[in-house]
Motif scaffolding. Structure first.
Motif, mmCIF file in Angstrom:
data_model
loop_
_atom_site.group_PDB
_atom_site.id
_atom_site.type_symbol
_atom_site.label_atom_id
_atom_site.label_comp_id
_atom_site.label_asym_id
_atom_site.label_seq_id
_atom_site.Cartn_x
_atom_site.Cartn_y
_atom_site.Cartn_z
ATOM 1 N N LEU A 81 41.464 43.721 40.836
ATOM 2 C CA LEU A 81 40.613 43.161 41.717
ATOM 3 C C LEU A 81 39.680 41.726 41.412
ATOM 4 C CD1 LEU A 81 39.433 46.642 43.322
ATOM 5 C CD2 LEU A 81 41.121 45.157 44.148
ATOM 6 N N ILE A 82 39.188 41.773 40.723
ATOM 7 C CA ILE A 82 38.067 39.843 39.833
ATOM 8 C C ILE A 82 38.713 39.155 39.639
ATOM 9 C CG2 ILE A 82 36.521 41.759 40.498
ATOM 10 C CD1 ILE A 82 35.903 41.529 37.362
ATOM 11 N N LEU A 83 39.673 39.431 38.516
ATOM 12 C CA LEU A 83 40.189 38.400 37.706
ATOM 13 C C LEU A 83 41.275 37.954 38.602
ATOM 14 C CD1 LEU A 83 40.258 36.844 35.792
ATOM 15 C CD2 LEU A 83 41.749 38.632 34.232
ATOM 16 N N GLY A 84 42.477 38.856 38.976
ATOM 17 C CA GLY A 84 43.939 38.092 39.834
ATOM 18 C C GLY A 84 43.405 37.920 41.381
ATOM 19 N N TYR A 85 42.659 38.107 41.585
ATOM 20 C CA TYR A 85 42.607 38.227 43.055
ATOM 21 C C TYR A 85 41.082 37.371 43.943
ATOM 22 C CZ TYR A 85 46.071 41.796 43.959
ATOM 23 O OH TYR A 85 46.989 42.012 44.683
ATOM 24 N N ALA A 86 39.955 37.666 43.120
ATOM 25 C CA ALA A 86 38.843 36.363 42.848
ATOM 26 C C ALA A 86 38.295 35.463 42.158
ATOM 27 C CB ALA A 86 37.498 37.549 43.073
ATOM 28 N N GLY A 87 38.991 35.587 40.729
ATOM 29 C CA GLY A 87 39.307 34.688 40.262
ATOM 30 C C GLY A 87 37.912 34.576 39.418
ATOM 31 N N ILE A 88 36.886 36.145 38.573
ATOM 32 C CA ILE A 88 36.326 36.579 38.450
ATOM 33 C C ILE A 88 36.598 36.745 36.703
ATOM 34 C CG2 ILE A 88 34.194 37.434 37.528
ATOM 35 C CD1 ILE A 88 33.905 38.052 40.767
#
Length: 332
Positions: free
Chosen positions: A64-71
């Motif tokens: 959710l944060i790495l794949g979609y938001a780039g965090i």
């Protein structure tokens, strides 16, 4: 002067895309039917299957944060471990009801994630990587030093979880544990599915692709990143609490860098930014680890490294992304 009709057409197109993405595909239906296979054909592997479901929920939280938001993160095990310890310590107070324990642990970790998000949204790239790594290492050392509370290197012992609904106790073969973790994973997928297939999910993709342009179109990126980071932390905390409840113990390695690295490997194997990519990656990684460790207990990670290199070189978008490309070519 901009054409209002063109703007309306763009909005209608976005709504249509969201509606198409929200429909259940045959692949999803087939996947959720396949999860019942271990009950009938591999009953001796139900304990492993429950561990896979927990890992899949953890990977989903990272996606959710790495794949979609780039965090970018290398310390998400901090939230997983905090959820595990929260669930364990809750039972030490005399309250062992699993469902409320799961909710309380998830809410507590989500609060921690919200506080951490004020730092996370203000840095990028290498600084973000180092901060998440540093927070993870600090949390682990803190848990290690507070042995009076966490048990230190011996882990938290004496965790006692009540039967689910006061009826379904954890059996030796793992039927209850797998059913329980599978239901929680399904609920987690429904929540993630609703998030990514929404206007909010589209804005996250926009932030991932071009962080500087999003404020220009009226999308405050920091607030959105804080929201998704908080949700991700809470989901990781629930995964950690599940591990405690199904194993009745908490080891210090729930906070380790190794666990954070493993979850990133799972995500890369399956494919980032694809709802089921991390889940497929978790299945492949956990099954491969189980089989390879049985063949060579000392050097099994060598073969995992070989597998990761092959996937990165041959299938840069992950296994699920590679299969999606093949499917598109077949359709054309």
């Amino acid at each position: 002067m901009s054409d209002p009709s063109a703007n309306n057409t763009g909005l209608d197109g976005a709504r249509a895309w969201i509606m198409r993405q929200g429909r259940w595909s045959p692949f999803e239906v087939a996947f959720w039917l396949a999860v019942f296979i271990p009950f009938f054909f591999f009953p001796t592997y139900l304990t492993l299957a429950s561990q896979i479901a927990i890992a899949a929920l953890f990977v989903l939280s990272v996606d959710l944060i790495l794949g979609y938001a780039g965090i970018i993160t290398l310390g998400h095990a901090m939230f997983f471990g905090l959820g595990a310890y929260a669930a364990g310590l809750l039972t030490k107070t005399g309250w062992g009801e699993p469902l409320t324990g799961l909710l309380i642990s998830g809410a507590f970790v989500a609060l921690v994630g919200f506080l951490v998000s004020f730092i996370i949204v203000r840095v990028q790239h290498l600084a973000l990587l180092m901060i998440t790594l540093g927070l993870g290492l600090l949390t682990m050392e803190l848990a290690n030093s507070m042995s009076w509370l966490t048990g230190g290197t011996d882990g938290l012992q004496g965790v006692s979880v009540w039967p689910i609904f006061g009826t379904f106790d954890y059996d030796l073969w793992g039927y209850t544990a797998y059913s329980y973790t599978l239901i929680v994973l399904f609920i987690g997928v429904l929540i993630a599915r609703r998030i990514v297939n929404s206007a909010f999910g589209l804005s996250l993709r926009g932030i991932r692709e071009n962080l500087n342009r999003m404020p220009a179109i009226g999308a405050p990126h920091q607030r959105r990143l804080q929201v998704i980071y908080t949700i991700s932390a809470g989901m990781a905390g629930v995964a950690g609490a599940l591990l405690t409840q199904t194993t009745s113990q908490v080891a210090l390695d729930v906070l380790s860098f190794q666990r954070s690295a493993d979850v990133v490997v799972m995500l890369i194997l399956g494919g980032t930014g694809r709802l089921y990519g991390g889940i497929i990656g978790a299945i492949i990684f956990m099954v491969a680890r189980d089989q390879l460790a049985g063949i060579n207990p000392q050097y099994w990670y060598f073969w995992i490294g070989i597998l990761l290199m092959i996937v990165v070189l041959v299938m840069p978008k992950g296994i699920l992304g590679f299969l999606a490309q093949i499917w598109e070519r077949v359709r054309r």
